[in-house]
Design an enzyme around this catalytic site. Structure first.
Site, mmCIF file in Angstrom:
data_model
loop_
_atom_site.group_PDB
_atom_site.id
_atom_site.type_symbol
_atom_site.label_atom_id
_atom_site.label_comp_id
_atom_site.label_asym_id
_atom_site.label_seq_id
_atom_site.Cartn_x
_atom_site.Cartn_y
_atom_site.Cartn_z
ATOM 1 N N LYS A 1 0.836 -1.301 -0.181
ATOM 2 C CA LYS A 1 -0.022 0.258 0.064
ATOM 3 C C LYS A 1 0.838 1.352 0.076
ATOM 4 C CE LYS A 1 -1.869 2.910 2.863
ATOM 5 N NZ LYS A 1 -1.772 4.033 1.851
ATOM 6 N N GLU B 1 9.912 2.481 9.957
ATOM 7 C CA GLU B 1 11.070 3.552 9.595
ATOM 8 C C GLU B 1 10.463 4.871 9.571
ATOM 9 O OE1 GLU B 1 12.720 6.345 8.001
ATOM 10 O OE2 GLU B 1 12.553 5.155 5.931
ATOM 11 N N CYS C 1 13.657 11.761 5.510
ATOM 12 C CA CYS C 1 13.444 11.301 6.873
ATOM 13 C C CYS C 1 14.655 11.534 7.488
ATOM 14 C CB CYS C 1 12.831 10.047 7.089
ATOM 15 S SG CYS C 1 13.598 8.873 6.049
ATOM 16 N N GLU D 1 10.023 17.177 13.524
ATOM 17 C CA GLU D 1 10.469 17.105 11.989
ATOM 18 C C GLU D 1 9.521 17.998 11.130
ATOM 19 O OE1 GLU D 1 11.312 13.046 9.286
ATOM 20 O OE2 GLU D 1 9.318 13.411 10.176
#
Length: 471
Positions: free
Chosen positions: A169, A244, A278, A378
């Site tokens: 997905k 992750e 990331c 982030e």
């Protein structure tokens, strides 16, 4: 604008049963494609197909699996320019790097998995026992929108190499390159049901996939918040997960570093893929005694950057992927300035000359204190935080003072000194004096950056069960 069939189950393309979805262009906001997303029934069919196909696929030889993967890699490399062009639109990746990152790097990673597979020891004698590595079964892979094909190459590909079948997905924000990848898998001769695609929202497709009892492992890349939700959903079934997640990585510049090299490389490490990475080096930790020099270098470097249309070969920094992401990044910048951050370069203004309707953010450098929100959360955009410290001890403390631990860098004129500092950083990977990214090395995080590893034998091993046969 095109209508897309974004569900591929048992080697058959179909229209999903879920909500009507759109893929927008990061460059100018126009609609690139429309499709019906997958729903829970589509996911059920995909998991059933993968479950049926598993016994036969697990029984194939290492040579057969490696050969099919290499054939797929060749097809991806052949279509690298096309894949890069699509990624420039749906992700915003500058054309100069798009075919490399979304095409050739993906092909190289697939080939590396094939090579790793061929050299892997599936059996080992331990005393009086024979220890066997066996595929888990059905793997669920859920990927993010920033590097859709690279993440596919580090999740779906090692799962298939290990002898697992899979259901993927991808993010519904940027699924078009993934659709093209599944076309390549079919052309390479992948048997029906071995790999299945369901493009849909997390609510309609993602949660159904994570909770399906036929799934033996879920591998996810995305936000820490969503990763925690996936772990929660997988827990009742004792389904293995690898996560992750986010990062707030620090580039630590020691007082004896080559400042020009360190600052230039750290800025590039922050802005790669327009900051939508990331592992981006979004915190630059520098000696206070050299702060003024660092800021002058950054001002000059940012002034030379070309920000604009990702389709233009001259562009260094393109748009972020969506209007919502642009507003989120600008909100972080404005909040930081209100909290006392000092604007060094860029800022929340418009990008001159960029196409109307695109999601552009000016590359921005802020001098901040470590406690500010922008230094801790982030941002996922082209924003670099500069933090001044008075000693190496303080630099290490600041670098480690984060909820995350995905990546990092250390710069010093003394490689041994840099390595000593790298050993002290609580993060999954560290580059010393610009050490190059290695697709065979383990990639993954500490703390709220997740758990599990991707890359090389470390990524392959996530998809095995371990059996001891007593002899």
């Amino acid at each position: 604008m095109q209508q897309v069939q974004a569900t591929y189950v048992d080697a058959t393309w179909a229209v999903g049963g879920g909500a009507e979805l759109e893929v927008g262009s990061a460059a100018d906001g126009r609609v690139l494609a429309r499709f019906r997303g997958a729903d829970a029934q589509d996911v059920d069919r995909a998991c059933a197909a993968a479950d049926r196909a598993w016994d036969a696929w697990a029984a194939t030889s290492v040579g057969e699996r490696a050969g099919l993967l290499r054939a797929t890699a060749d097809l991806v490399a052949k279509r690298a320019d096309e894949l890069g062009a699509v990624a420039s639109l749906e992700v915003g990746t500058p054309a100069r790097m798009a075919s490399t990152v979304h095409g050739h790097l993906v092909a190289a990673t697939i080939r590396d998995v094939a090579t790793t597979l061929e050299s892997y020891a599936f059996e080992e004698r331990v005393g009086t026992s024979l220890v066997l590595k066996e595929p888990i079964g059905v793997a669920a892979a859920i990927t993010a929108w920033n590097y859709p094909l690279y993440q596919l190459a580090t999740k779906l590909v090692p799962a298939l190499a290990a002898g697992c079948t899979a259901v993927l997905k991808p993010s519904e924000i940027a699924p078009l390159t993934t659709v093209a990848f599944f076309e390549a898998l079919a052309e390479a001769g992948l048997p029906a049901g071995v790999a299945n695609l369901v493009v849909g929202t997390g609510a309609e497709a993602g949660e159904a996939l994570v909770t399906d009892p036929r799934v033996g492992i879920v591998s996810f890349t995305g936000s820490t918040r969503t990763g925690a939700r996936i772990a929660e959903l997988a827990a009742p079934g004792i389904t293995r997960t690898t996560l992750e997640l986010g990062g707030k990585s620090a580039s630590v510049v020691l007082d004896d570093a080559d400042l020009g090299q360190a600052v230039s490389a750290s800025l590039r490490g922050c802005l790669i893929n327009n900051g939508q990475t990331c592992a981006a080096l979004t915190r630059l930790v520098v000696p206070r005694s050299r702060l003024a020099e660092v800021e002058r270098l950054l001002v000059d470097a940012v002034a030379q950057l070309v920000t604009g249309d990702p389709r233009d070969e001259a562009t260094d920094v393109g748009p972020v992927a969506s209007a919502a992401q642009r507003e989120r990044v600008l909100g972080h910048i404005e909040d930081a300035l209100a909290q006392g951050a000092v604007l060094v370069a860029g800022g929340p203004g418009p990008v001159d000359g960029a196409p109307a309707g695109g999601h552009y953010v000016r590359p921005t450098v802020l001098r901040v204190e470590p406690h500010l929100r922008i230094a801790r959360e982030e941002v996922f955009g082209p924003v670099l935080c500069v933090i001044a410290v008075d000693s190496t001890e303080e630099a290490v403390a600041v670098a480690n003072d984060t909820d995350y631990g995905l990546s990092g860098a250390v710069w010093s004129g003394d490689p041994d000194r840099a390595l000593a500092v790298a050993r002290r950083l609580r993060t999954g990977q560290v580059a010393v004096n610009g050490g190059a990214f290695n697709i065979s090395a383990p990639f993954g995080g500490y703390k709220r950056s997740g758990y599990g590893r991707e890359g090389g034998r470390f990524g392959l091993e996530e998809y095995f069960e371990t059996k001891a046969v007593q002899l």
